[in-house]
Design an enzyme around this catalytic site. Structure first.
Site, PDB file in Angstrom:
ATOM      1  N   TYR A 195       1.872  76.880 -42.678  1.00 33.63           N
ATOM      2  CA  TYR A 195       1.580  75.634 -41.964  1.00 33.63           C
ATOM      3  C   TYR A 195       2.854  74.821 -41.781  1.00 33.63           C
ATOM      4  O   TYR A 195       3.162  74.345 -40.678  1.00 33.63           O
ATOM      5  CB  TYR A 195       0.538  74.804 -42.720  1.00 33.63           C
ATOM      6  CG  TYR A 195       0.298  73.456 -42.092  1.00 33.63           C
ATOM      7  CD1 TYR A 195      -0.347  73.352 -40.867  1.00 33.63           C
ATOM      8  CD2 TYR A 195       0.744  72.285 -42.716  1.00 33.63           C
ATOM      9  CE1 TYR A 195      -0.550  72.112 -40.277  1.00 33.63           C
ATOM     10  CE2 TYR A 195       0.540  71.049 -42.133  1.00 33.63           C
ATOM     11  CZ  TYR A 195      -0.109  70.966 -40.913  1.00 33.63           C
ATOM     12  OH  TYR A 195      -0.301  69.724 -40.314  1.00 33.63           O
TER      13      TYR A 195
ATOM     14  N   GLY B 203     -10.789  63.919 -34.381  1.00 33.48           N
ATOM     15  CA  GLY B 203      -9.648  63.425 -35.137  1.00 33.48           C
ATOM     16  C   GLY B 203      -8.714  62.561 -34.326  1.00 33.48           C
ATOM     17  O   GLY B 203      -9.128  61.766 -33.484  1.00 33.48           O
ATOM     18  N   ILE B 204      -7.408  62.722 -34.580  1.00 34.36           N
ATOM     19  CA  ILE B 204      -6.433  61.884 -33.884  1.00 34.36           C
ATOM     20  C   ILE B 204      -6.371  62.227 -32.398  1.00 34.36           C
ATOM     21  O   ILE B 204      -5.982  61.385 -31.582  1.00 34.36           O
ATOM     22  CB  ILE B 204      -5.039  61.977 -34.531  1.00 34.36           C
ATOM     23  CG1 ILE B 204      -4.449  63.388 -34.411  1.00 34.36           C
ATOM     24  CG2 ILE B 204      -5.081  61.512 -35.983  1.00 34.36           C
ATOM     25  CD1 ILE B 204      -3.004  63.467 -34.868  1.00 34.36           C
ATOM     26  N   GLY B 205      -6.778  63.436 -32.034  1.00 37.65           N
ATOM     27  CA  GLY B 205      -6.827  63.779 -30.622  1.00 37.65           C
ATOM     28  C   GLY B 205      -7.838  62.927 -29.887  1.00 37.65           C
ATOM     29  O   GLY B 205      -7.561  62.401 -28.799  1.00 37.65           O
TER      30      GLY B 205
END
Length: 314
Positions: free
Chosen positions: A179, A28-30
């Site tokens: 969350y 993902g964005i990581g």
């Protein structure tokens, strides 16, 4: 000079000689952040829970950025023992830490507990990163201008904070509310950490970012439900890619003009998409009393003390 309204990974300055840690850097964005940092010369650590997925990501990174200086290190944020092991191994190998991107997280899962007995979303998304940052504090403080970037979410603005029932010990758990709470805790932690840096005169910076609506693995478990599979299929057609979603984190971590206490998110469509710009956090995220109380609770729960950053330090 970079275009302030159209900031991209091309605007990241040369990072040769700098060291970065990205939690959840395997997907993902990581992973988008890892690729951008490595392209600019940073020695980048992918801090990942799964060795298999981490190795696959490292192999993909080396294929895309052949000269990348990167390594894989095991980290499970749902385990305080794992956090302590990671920090110890990191300190043995590195004497500096310029960028700590607290990116990993879990999202909208059924109630459960970490191995330390914390509700999983708060325990992983907030307490795990609080403990990690504290365990790495000595290396961060030894690095002039170090940055801690906490990845939050638009969901923090809709969250309800109840510090008397932080981990839902008294009940009331909901997948989405928990969350949102964990993402609000990320924001409170960011601003309290920055206040403590400033009070103690330390040359380090705490910033926050959110990716808007971006492709990630956070919602993977939701696809187990038929109605969610249909919704996610439509959603994934509308959202931006992970590389674009990583830009707010990257700008917070690398823009020479960025500074502690700032918060970056996408510019367009109510912060859901677009290039990264400064955005506003909720008023609750800036509450100093809640930030200080959360800090004390987090130290007590994790057993991690931020020596040198105590409220009365100077």
């Amino acid at each position: 000079m970079p275009n302030r309204d159209k900031w991209t990974a091309a605007d990241i300055p040369d990072l040769t000689g700098k060291v970065a840690v990205v939690t959840g850097g395997n997907s993902g964005i990581g992973f988008g952040a890892v690729k951008a940092l490595a392209r600019k010369g940073a020695e980048t650590v992918l801090a990942c829970r799964s060795p298999e997925r981490g190795q696959a990501a490292l192999d993909a990174l080396k294929a895309e950025v052949p000269d990348a200086r990167a390594e894989l290190m095991a980290l499970d944020l749902a385990s305080l023992a794992s956090v302590e092991r990671f920090a110890g191994e990191f300190r043995e190998q590195h004497s500096r830490l310029d960028i700590l991107a607290n990116n990993a997280g879990i999202m909208v899962i059924p109630y459960g507990k970490t191995e330390d007995g914390f509700e999983r979303q708060v325990g992983t998304n907030h307490l795990g990163h609080f403990a990690l940052t504290g365990r790495l504090l000595d290396v961060l403080l030894a690095t002039r201008g170090a940055r801690v970037v906490n990845v939050s979410s638009l969901a923090h603005k809709r969250a309800e904070l109840d510090l008397d029932n932080l981990l839902y010990e008294k009940g009331g758990y909901g997948e989405w509310p928990a969350y949102g709470r964990s993402k609000l805790l990320n924001m409170l932690f960011t601003f309290e950490l920055q206040r403590r840096f400033e009070r103690t005169g330390i040359d380090a910076h705490a910033l926050a970012a959110h990716p808007g609506f971006s492709a990630s693995n956070l919602t993977g478990h939701m696809a187990e439900r038929l109605h969610m599979r249909i919704g996610l299929a439509l959603f994934n057609r509308l959202i931006q890619g992970a590389d674009m979603g990583a830009l707010p984190t990257l700008r917070a971590a690398t823009d020479p003009d960025a500074t502690g206490g700032q918060y970056f998110g996408p510019a367009r469509l109510n912060e859901t998409t677009g290039h990264p710009v400064l955005v506003e956090a909720s008023a609750e995220a800036h509450d100093e009393a809640d930030g200080a109380r959360l800090w004390e609770m987090s130290e007590e729960l994790t057993g991690v003390r931020y020596e040198g950053l105590e409220a009365g330090s100077s």
